[in-house]
Scaffold this motif. Structure first.
Motif, short mmCIF file in Angstrom:
data_model
loop_
_atom_site.label_atom_id
_atom_site.label_comp_id
_atom_site.label_asym_id
_atom_site.label_seq_id
_atom_site.Cartn_x
_atom_site.Cartn_y
_atom_site.Cartn_z
N ARG A 1 0.83 -1.21 0.00
CA ARG A 1 0.00 0.00 0.00
C ARG A 1 0.86 1.25 0.00
O ARG A 1 0.63 2.19 -0.77
N ASP A 2 1.89 1.26 0.86
CA ASP A 2 2.72 2.46 0.98
C ASP A 2 3.56 2.68 -0.27
O ASP A 2 3.71 3.83 -0.73
N LEU A 3 4.12 1.61 -0.82
CA LEU A 3 4.96 1.78 -2.01
C LEU A 3 4.11 2.22 -3.20
O LEU A 3 4.53 3.05 -4.01
N ALA A 4 2.89 1.67 -3.30
CA ALA A 4 2.00 2.09 -4.39
C ALA A 4 1.67 3.57 -4.27
O ALA A 4 1.63 4.30 -5.26
N ALA A 5 1.44 4.03 -3.02
CA ALA A 5 1.13 5.45 -2.83
C ALA A 5 2.31 6.32 -3.19
O ALA A 5 2.17 7.37 -3.83
N ARG B 1 -2.16 -0.43 -6.07
CA ARG B 1 -1.59 -1.38 -5.12
C ARG B 1 -1.47 -2.78 -5.73
O ARG B 1 -0.55 -3.54 -5.44
N GLY B 2 -2.38 -3.09 -6.67
CA GLY B 2 -2.34 -4.41 -7.31
C GLY B 2 -1.06 -4.64 -8.08
O GLY B 2 -0.54 -5.78 -8.11
N ALA C 1 3.97 -7.59 -8.31
CA ALA C 1 5.43 -7.59 -8.43
C ALA C 1 6.06 -8.35 -7.27
O ALA C 1 6.98 -9.15 -7.44
N TYR C 2 5.58 -8.09 -6.05
CA TYR C 2 6.11 -8.81 -4.89
C TYR C 2 5.91 -10.32 -5.04
O TYR C 2 6.81 -11.11 -4.75
#
Length: 493
Positions: free
Chosen positions: A77-81, A87-88, A93-94
């Motif tokens: 969530r944080d990296l997407a922001a 977030r998907g 990717a993870y």
């Protein structure tokens, strides 16, 4: 994600509820970390490619070591922001990199860089043979690469790409394209006097591959040793060893291979450079050529002819190839390494009928044939007369440079003697004994930045000598650089 968000209770709580969250006791990289900044270009990729770009960027960050083993990643969530993506995409990717082993994760434990990845070296090494740090390089074997006919080559390439049938881009005949084998057969018969049957001509990646193929063919016939000239090319030992064949040194005399030692050696095949022996520079006499063929017939053996620079004779027409006298006892090899460029990796092998099937099958299993575009290009180059023009151009340049080297040796090393015929891309220079012993001479000129090769380095059992015998290459040097290099060598001597 800002540093304050990272340390806030809300961030910690969010992380514990989703994959990709961190352990509260661990420390995440801040938003300013270069590891996350390198993902920004991937996040700006077109929508369709954004997911693959993010995965590739994250994968490279782990490979390169910018994300070290054990590093905890931000929550999805944080990296997407931070990156301004869904977030998907981060979750996907993870998951993908975890499946590949780059990352590791556990429920409620966050996502971390795995320990299986080893950082790739920062750059590819260049293992090409060089003489680094030299002020003058007389090591033989390299032509003048600036003479490569770029314009004519480009014209031939455009013509080939326009006319090449689609079918010719498939797997080729392992012997080579019929068009090139036909063109080479005509060229070699005309220029080198060989008996050139296109059906027994194999296009190879230079004389080195031809040598290895012949080694395998001899091994298949039960031969475990082959004779080599002494002194001769040091490369033959390793090439035949790769095929399980040992080399037996056979000395030379003034006419070529010495026949009595050859008969006593026990070998049934012998490697030769009869048109211009490497490195001594002699040409085999007509008598010795005939005697060598008689020996091969009596032994049911073969002469393996390396015609490495047979086109370059400066005082008369080149001596024809030995293969023309008995094509069933002589395997003939040559290449464009001295006439065009060694980097093309293009040569030919004319093989006796008894060895043909084994050679062709080995060529098939070794590489499934030479690249078809290169073959078609060279065929056109030969057919249109461009290769003949290139040979004439090289002959003029290399004759001028040989003359410049001989004159410089006479000027700076009074009493020096140049031996061998006026041919090829190197000379043998025998310096007066006052410059010896040769090991001391070699050390002095090397320290002065002059690269030379001693004749003894080409011998089976090299040793120190009172006089100095040098194998000096000149083709890659301009006349001015040749003179300056000899001057530097004399100053160091």
């Amino acid at each position: 994600m800002t540093a304050s968000e990272t340390n806030s209770p809300g961030a910690e709580k969010r992380g514990a509820e989703e994959p990709g969250a961190g352990d509260p006791g661990a420390e995440e990289p801040g938003a300013g970390s270069a590891a996350w900044e390198l993902l920004l270009p991937a996040a700006a990729a077109p929508a369709r490619a954004r997911g693959r770009a993010l995965q590739a960027a994250l994968r490279e960050a782990v490979r390169s070591g910018r994300l070290a083993s054990g590093t905890r990643l931000p929550s999805s969530r944080d990296l997407a922001a931070d990156l301004g993506v869904s977030r998907g995409l981060i979750t996907e990717a993870y998951e993908q990199l975890t499946a590949e082993g780059y990352l590791r994760s556990g429920r409620g434990a966050g996502t971390w860089v795995g320990g299986a990845v080893r950082s790739a070296p920062p750059r590819a090494r260049d293992l090409a043979p060089r003489s680094p740090g030299t002020r003058a390089d007389f090591v033989p074997g390299t032509p003048d690469l600036s003479l490569f006919p770029r314009a004519a080559w480009a014209t031939a390439q455009r013509g080939v790409l326009a006319e090449l049938p689609h079918a010719d881009l498939g797997y080729p005949d392992p012997r080579g394209l019929p068009r090139l084998r036909t063109a080479l057969a005509e060229l070699l018969a005309r220029r080198r006097g060989v008996v050139a049957d296109p059906e027994r001509l194999v296009v190879v990646s230079g004389v080195a591959q031809a040598t290895t193929l012949l080694g395998f063919a001899l091994h298949a016939r039960g031969l475990r040793s082959v004779g080599v000239e002494d002194p001769g090319s040091p490369q033959h030992n390793a090439l035949y060893a790769a095929a399980g064949v040992t080399t037996v040194p056979v000395p030379l005399d003034a006419e070529g291979l010495a026949l009595d030692p050859l008969r006593a050696s026990g070998v049934r095949s012998i490697v030769t450079t009869p048109a211009h022996q490497y490195p001594t520079g002699i040409a085999y006499s007509a008598r010795r050529r005939a005697e060598l063929l008689d020996w091969a017939r009596s032994m049911d053996g073969y002469v393996l002819e390396d015609d490495y620079d047979g086109d370059f004779r400066y005082d008369r027409a080149p001596v024809g190839a030995l293969q023309g006298l008995d094509p069933e006892r002589v395997a003939y090899t040559g290449s464009v390494s001295k006439s065009l460029a060694p980097g093309l990796r293009l040569g030919w092998l004319l093989v006796p009928q008894a060895l043909a099937d084994e050679v062709v099958e080995r060529k098939r299993t070794m590489d499934l044939g030479h690249p078809t575009l290169d073959q078609a290009l060279f065929a056109r180059f030969v057919e249109r007369g461009d290769y003949d023009r290139q040979l004439r151009r090289c002959q003029r340049a290399y004759r001028e440079r040989r003359d410049a080297l001989v004159a410089a040796l006479e000027e700076y090393f009074p009493g020096a003697r140049v031996s061998g015929i006026a041919a090829g891309l190197h000379v043998i220079a025998v310096l007066p004994k006052r410059y010896g012993p040769e090991a001391d001479f070699h050390a002095r000129v090397t320290a002065a930045g002059v690269a030379v090769r001693l004749l003894s380095e080409c011998a089976h059992a090299p040793g120190d000598h009172d006089d100095v015998r040098l194998v000096l290459g000149y083709a890659h040097l301009s006349p001015a650089r040749i003179r300056e290099g000899v001057r530097l060598m004399a100053a160091a001597a």
